[in-house]
Design an enzyme around this catalytic site. Structure first.
Site, short mmCIF file in Angstrom:
data_model
loop_
_atom_site.label_atom_id
_atom_site.label_comp_id
_atom_site.label_asym_id
_atom_site.label_seq_id
_atom_site.Cartn_x
_atom_site.Cartn_y
_atom_site.Cartn_z
N ASP A 82 -26.05 -8.97 -24.09
CA ASP A 82 -26.69 -9.05 -25.39
C ASP A 82 -26.91 -7.64 -25.92
O ASP A 82 -27.37 -6.77 -25.18
CB ASP A 82 -28.03 -9.79 -25.25
N ILE A 83 -26.57 -7.41 -27.19
CA ILE A 83 -26.79 -6.10 -27.80
C ILE A 83 -28.28 -5.94 -28.08
O ILE A 83 -28.89 -6.77 -28.74
CB ILE A 83 -25.98 -5.96 -29.11
N GLU B 129 -25.12 -11.87 -31.25
CA GLU B 129 -24.78 -10.63 -30.55
C GLU B 129 -24.68 -10.83 -29.05
O GLU B 129 -24.78 -9.89 -28.28
CB GLU B 129 -25.82 -9.55 -30.88
#
Length: 193
Positions: free
Chosen positions: A55-56, A99
């Site tokens: 996950d960003i 994301e």
């Protein structure tokens, strides 16, 4: 007449394959999408892969500060960095949503090390990259990663995914920009409480 029929048939087959493929590839990032996962998750041999969720970190802040075009650019570059970090014929990358990405890193002869190295390479390559939002300005992007080292202990892909996702959540709550490995002993101690 037969040649024309065969030509039309070949053209239709090519179109069908192109359309079918486009339903499984995320248009923005050019990696597999959730449709691919839903279609093929029952065919993924969990003995062959280490399962990671990525996950960003603080991605909403990127969108809120720089706009969705910049956010899209960051997503594309993160996906491209992941693609450059994996082993082309062995590993699978899927944009799970927003994301978040799923990485299936192939295990070589019951050896997790090569698969773990892929995840670490992704992590380091993203840390070391400058993500340009325009010609001059760039961001340093970080990611949190959760790893399930033994997805084959789960009955289904979704169960294995949930364990990697728990490790991802632990990475995010422990300060982000880190890799956490799902620890089965945590599950056992949590279920005993």
């Amino acid at each position: 007449m037969i040649a024309i029929f065969l030509l039309v048939l070949i053209i239709q087959a090519i179109r069908y394959v192109a359309v079918r493929k486009s339903t499984f590839v995320d248009k923005l990032t050019k990696v597999y999408n959730r449709n691919y996962l839903q279609e093929f998750e029952n065919f993924i041999n969990l003995n062959d892969y280490l399962l990671a969720t990525l996950d960003i970190d603080h991605f909403k802040l990127v969108n809120d500060t720089y706009g969705h075009d910049a956010g899209d650019k960051i997503l594309k570059e993160v996906a491209n960095t992941i693609l450059q970090s994996i082993r082309n014929k062995d590993d699978i990358i899927i944009r799970y949503g927003g994301e978040e990405f799923v990485v299936l890193a192939k295990i070589k002869r019951d050896d997790n090390i090569s698969a773990i190295n892929v995840i670490e390479r992704i992590f380091k390559n993203i840390q070391n990259k400058r993500f340009y939002i325009n010609e001059e300005d760039y961001l340093n992007v970080t990611v949190s990663i959760g790893i399930n080292l033994v997805p084959n202990k789960s009955r289904t892909f979704q169960e294995a995914f949930k364990l990697a996702d728990q490790a991802l959540y632990a990475a995010k709550t422990s300060g982000r920009n880190r890799i956490e490995i799902y620890d089965e002993t945590q599950k056992n101690s949590n279920s005993e409480m």
